[in-house]
Every structure is written in structure tokens, then in C-alpha cells.
Design an enzyme around this catalytic site. Structure first.
Site, PDB file in Angstrom:
ATOM      1  N   TRP A  85       2.305  41.255  74.197  1.00 59.79           N
ATOM      2  CA  TRP A  85       3.273  40.736  73.216  1.00 59.79           C
ATOM      3  C   TRP A  85       2.722  40.991  71.816  1.00 59.79           C
ATOM      4  O   TRP A  85       1.507  41.153  71.642  1.00 59.79           O
ATOM      5  CB  TRP A  85       3.542  39.250  73.437  1.00 59.79           C
ATOM      6  N   GLU A 129      -7.893  29.933  64.443  1.00 59.18           N
ATOM      7  CA  GLU A 129      -7.667  31.302  64.940  1.00 59.18           C
ATOM      8  C   GLU A 129      -7.968  32.331  63.850  1.00 59.18           C
ATOM      9  O   GLU A 129      -8.520  33.393  64.115  1.00 59.18           O
ATOM     10  CB  GLU A 129      -6.206  31.467  65.401  1.00 59.18           C
ATOM     11  N   GLU A 167      -7.079  38.413  70.290  1.00 56.36           N
ATOM     12  CA  GLU A 167      -7.118  37.145  69.555  1.00 56.36           C
ATOM     13  C   GLU A 167      -6.463  37.261  68.174  1.00 56.36           C
ATOM     14  O   GLU A 167      -5.885  36.314  67.661  1.00 56.36           O
ATOM     15  CB  GLU A 167      -8.570  36.679  69.380  1.00 56.36           C
ATOM     16  N   HIS A 170      -3.089  35.834  67.401  1.00 59.89           N
ATOM     17  CA  HIS A 170      -2.819  34.389  67.461  1.00 59.89           C
ATOM     18  C   HIS A 170      -2.607  33.782  66.072  1.00 59.89           C
ATOM     19  O   HIS A 170      -1.597  33.142  65.814  1.00 59.89           O
ATOM     20  CB  HIS A 170      -3.957  33.656  68.195  1.00 59.89           C
ATOM     21  N   THR A 223      -9.252  25.907  73.753  1.00 59.71           N
ATOM     22  CA  THR A 223      -8.068  26.406  73.031  1.00 59.71           C
ATOM     23  C   THR A 223      -6.881  26.536  73.985  1.00 59.71           C
ATOM     24  O   THR A 223      -5.737  26.295  73.580  1.00 59.71           O
ATOM     25  CB  THR A 223      -8.344  27.767  72.350  1.00 59.71           C
TER      26      THR A 223
HETATM   27 FE   LIG Z   1      -7.010  32.386  70.118  1.00 57.68          FE
HETATM   28 FE   LIG Z   2      -9.624  32.330  72.293  1.00 58.06          FE
END
Ligand SMILES: [Fe+2]
Ligand SMILES: [Fe+2]
Length: 390
Positions: A85, A129, A167, A170, A223
Site C-alpha cells: 500500500w 514514526e 516504515e 507510516h 507499535t
Molecule cells: Fe511504524
Molecule cells: Fe515499526
């Protein structure tokens, strides 16, 4: 072996006029925060012994010998970019000039029903993040697994770069969603991110990949839990799209947790003594949250206040900390590992009994907090409005 004691809980303050930034310890002089209980789940330890030592050669060899295993068993847990995504899948489409404004209006109508304290959490999560450069740096401090060239083809380095790339979506998605919602002071949010990346973090992993992978196993699960909870609350609060956003991020965290926990499982198999001692070491230090040095230029106890709101809303709590520990003890079958002697056997006893002890300590801390009564905390992120803390 070189050791030094670093005072841990330091923030870099904005410079006063004609003054360079100075470091102060916020715990000493902030009366407003004194009533907050020390929360196990999120509080950073007062002091961390910082040990800087290269991994002994025989331990570095463990990671070399596991390269093929990592290529076959860890790298496939990553998702190919083409199947991933992207933030744009969840956001208004600026190329569609007819629909764009309507989509923004819908987004703002959906988020209007969520309380201020929810946004404190979402901002704190987004800021956490967004300090991703710090985490990639942290992983690349670890001996034997660091990316030596910046584009190393060793599986440990490939993992770290691809993990970072996953990551990176995010904070990007959460930040854009928050920006469009109009519910938060984005300038203060950006400032906090800048402070945090400048401050770094001190997880106490001491250049040691055993410690590093125990830390990341714990942290990815933390998380996963917190994004899962913000997803649930968004759904209950009337924003199913935001629920999907947080839920989708949580699913990434889950995959990452699976990978890191698998690495520690393998270390327990090939070097049970070394791995058990590493788990004990990290748990004795307590797992510091990655954003424990966050600052907005105003609130000297911003992280503690953010953590207290997370505790209040049940997004990430002391009970979650104990649950994660218990989960990992079970996941790694630590109670069943036989044949350990001396320090490693003592480490096993310590780690396996720790969750229960944390729960007892937290009960007492909760009791003390209840006696001190409720109070209000102002957050710059929500235009200096107040959130009440129990
Ligand atoms: Fe994350
Ligand atoms: Fe993470």
C-alpha cells in the site's frame, strides 16, 4: 570494555537569546509533572549504563553463519514494493479536481467526532514514526549486521533498508491525514519532529545485535498494539477510513514483529546462553520508547504527558508492557529452554517471572496516582488546549 554512565533523560532545549542550546534534566524542576505516576510501560529508565564494545569475534560469526538463513527466512517477510500500500491509497486525490475538495470535506467531517485527546495520541504516534532516521541509525550502530556501504547486499543490511522503506510510509500517511483534518497545530507537530530527530534516542543496545533485535521485537509489538488501538477508537469515533489507516499500519508492524522475533528465536537456538543474557539485559534496562526524548520547545515533560494520555485512553499501557513481555516469553518458549547454567539460568528465572512483578509494581503506582487526584495538561499540538489526566 569501556563503560560510561550517561544521564539518560535529557532534552535539548531551544536556545534562549544569545545562548546555545543547553541540556537539562526535566525531571528535576518540573512541578507540574510531579503528580504523574511513573508508568512502567512508557517511562524511560532514569539512567542507562552505556556500554560501548565491539561484539566478540565469535558472536559476530554467529551472524555471518546465519546470513543464508536470514536470506531464506527473514527477507521473505518483507512485502514486494509492487504489492505494498502507499499513503495515497487512503488520502484525497489531488489529481481529481472534481472530487478532491469533497473528499477533504468528508475527511474533516469524519474526524470532527474524535476527541482532542485522541489527536494527542495520533500526533505522538506520528511523531514517533517520523523519527525513522534515528531508528535506521540505531540499527546501523549494531555490530555484525550494520549496512557497511549504504547499499550492502548482505541480508541483514537488505532487511534494514527495506524495513526502513516500509516504515517510512507510516509517518508520511499519518502526517498527511493529520494535516488535512485541521484538528492539530501542524507547525508545532513539525517542530517536535525536528527536535526529536535532533535529540536521537538511547535504547541501551550497546552496538550489540543480540540486544538490538530483542529491543526491536518488543518495540514492533508495542507499535502493533498501539496502532491497533487507535484503529479501534477511530472506528468507534466515526472515522472508518482513519481506522483503516491505523489498522493497515498495525499490520506492517505485526509483520516486522514476526521477523525480529524470529531472529531472536534463531539466536536462542544457536546460542541460548548469549540470547537469554541479552533478553535479561534489555528487560533490566526497561524498554525505552523510541520517542522518549520528544520535545516541542515548551513542555519539559512532553513525553511523560503523551504517555499518560496513552495510558488513560488505553492505547498503550503498563499492562500492555507486561503483556508484551509475557507474549515474547511464550513466543520464544523461554520457560522450556533447558541446559542453561549460572548467569543464563538466573536470567531465565528473572525474565520468566518479570511480567508478574511489573503488574504488582504498577498496581502500587496506580494507587499512588489515584491518591494524587486528576490534573490538566496543555498540549501545543492541539492549539494549547487542555487534556485532563486521572
Ligand atoms: Fe511504524
Ligand atoms: Fe515499526
Amino acid at each position: 570494555m569501556q563503560t560510561a554512565v550517561l544521564s539518560h533523560h535529557h532534552l535539548l532545549l531551544p536556545p534562549a537569546k544569545n545562548q546555545y542550546p543547553r541540556r537539562i534534566s526535566p525531571g528535576i524542576n518540573v512541578a507540574a509533572g510531579r503528580r504523574l505516576s511513573r508508568i512502567w510501560a512508557v517511562a524511560a529508565p532514569q539512567q542507562l549504563r552505556r556500554v560501548t564494545h565491539p561484539l566478540p569475534p565469535e558472536k559476530a560469526e554467529v551472524f555471518e553463519s546465519l546470513e543464508e538463513w536470514a536470506r531464506d527466512s527473514v527477507l521473505p517477510i518483507l512485502k514486494p514494493v509492487e504489492e505494498c500500500w502507499q499513503p495515497e491509497d487512503f488520502l484525497p486525490d489531488p489529481a481529481d479536481s472534481d472530487a478532491f475538495e469533497d473528499q477533504i470535506r468528508d475527511l474533516r467531517a469524519r474526524t470532527a467526532g474524535l476527541p482532542d485527546e485522541y489527536f494527542v495520541i495520533l500526533v505522538g504516534d506520528m511523531i514517533t514514526e517520523d523519527a525513522l532516521p534515528t531508528y535506521q541509525t540505531m540499527i546501523n550502530t549494531l555490530d555484525a549486521v550494520r549496512d557497511e556501504s549504504g547499499c550492502s547486499s548482505k541480508p541483514w543490511a537488505v532487511w534494514t533498508r527495506s524495513w526502513t522503506a516500509e516504515e517510512n510510509r507510516h509517518g508520511d500517511l499519518l502526517g498527511k491525514y493529520l494535516y488535512l483534518s485541521g484538528r492539530v497545530d501542524m507547525r508545532m507537530v513539525s517542530k517536535t519532529v525536528q527536535y526529536l530527530i535532533g535529540a536521537g534516542m538511547n535504547p541501551g543496545t550497546d552496538n550489540n545485535p543480540y540486544l538490538g533485535f530483542v529491543y526491536t521485537s518488543f518495540q514492533e509489538r508495542a507499535t502493533f498494539i498501539s496502532h491497533g488501538n487507535t484503529a479501534r477508537m477511530a472506528k468507534e469515533g466515526g472515522d472508518p477510513t482513519l481506522a483503516r489507516v491505523c489498522g493497515t499500519i498495525a499490520a506492517d508492524e505485526k509483520r516486522h514483529e514476526i521477523a525480529y522475533a524470529k531472529i531472536v528465536e534463531k539466536l536462542l537456538e544457536v546460542d541460548p546462553t548469549g540470547a537469554m543474557l541479552a533478553i535479561e539485559d534489555m528487560m533490566k534496562k526497561k524498554i525505552a520508547m523510541p520517542a522518549h526524548l520528544m520535545h516541542d520547545g515548551r513542555d519539559l515533560r512532553l513525553f511523560d504527558h503523551f504517555a499518560a494520555v496513552a495510558q488513560k485512553l488505553g492505547v498503550y499501557t503498563a499492562a500492555d508492557y507486561a503483556d508484551i513481555l509475557e507474549f515474547l516469553v511464550g513466543r520464544w518458549k523461554l520457560e522450556k529452554i533447558g541446559g542453561l547454567a549460572g548467569d543464563a539460568a538466573r536470567a531465565q528465572d528473572f525474565v520468566c517471572g518479570l511480567a508478574q512483578r511489573i503488574r504488582k509494581l504498577q498496581e502500587r503506582a496506580d494507587e499512588r496516582a489515584r491518591r494524587s487526584g486528576p490534573h490538566n495538561v496543555r498540549f501545543s499540538w492541539i492549539f494549547d488546549r487542555e487534556v485532563s489526566l486521572p
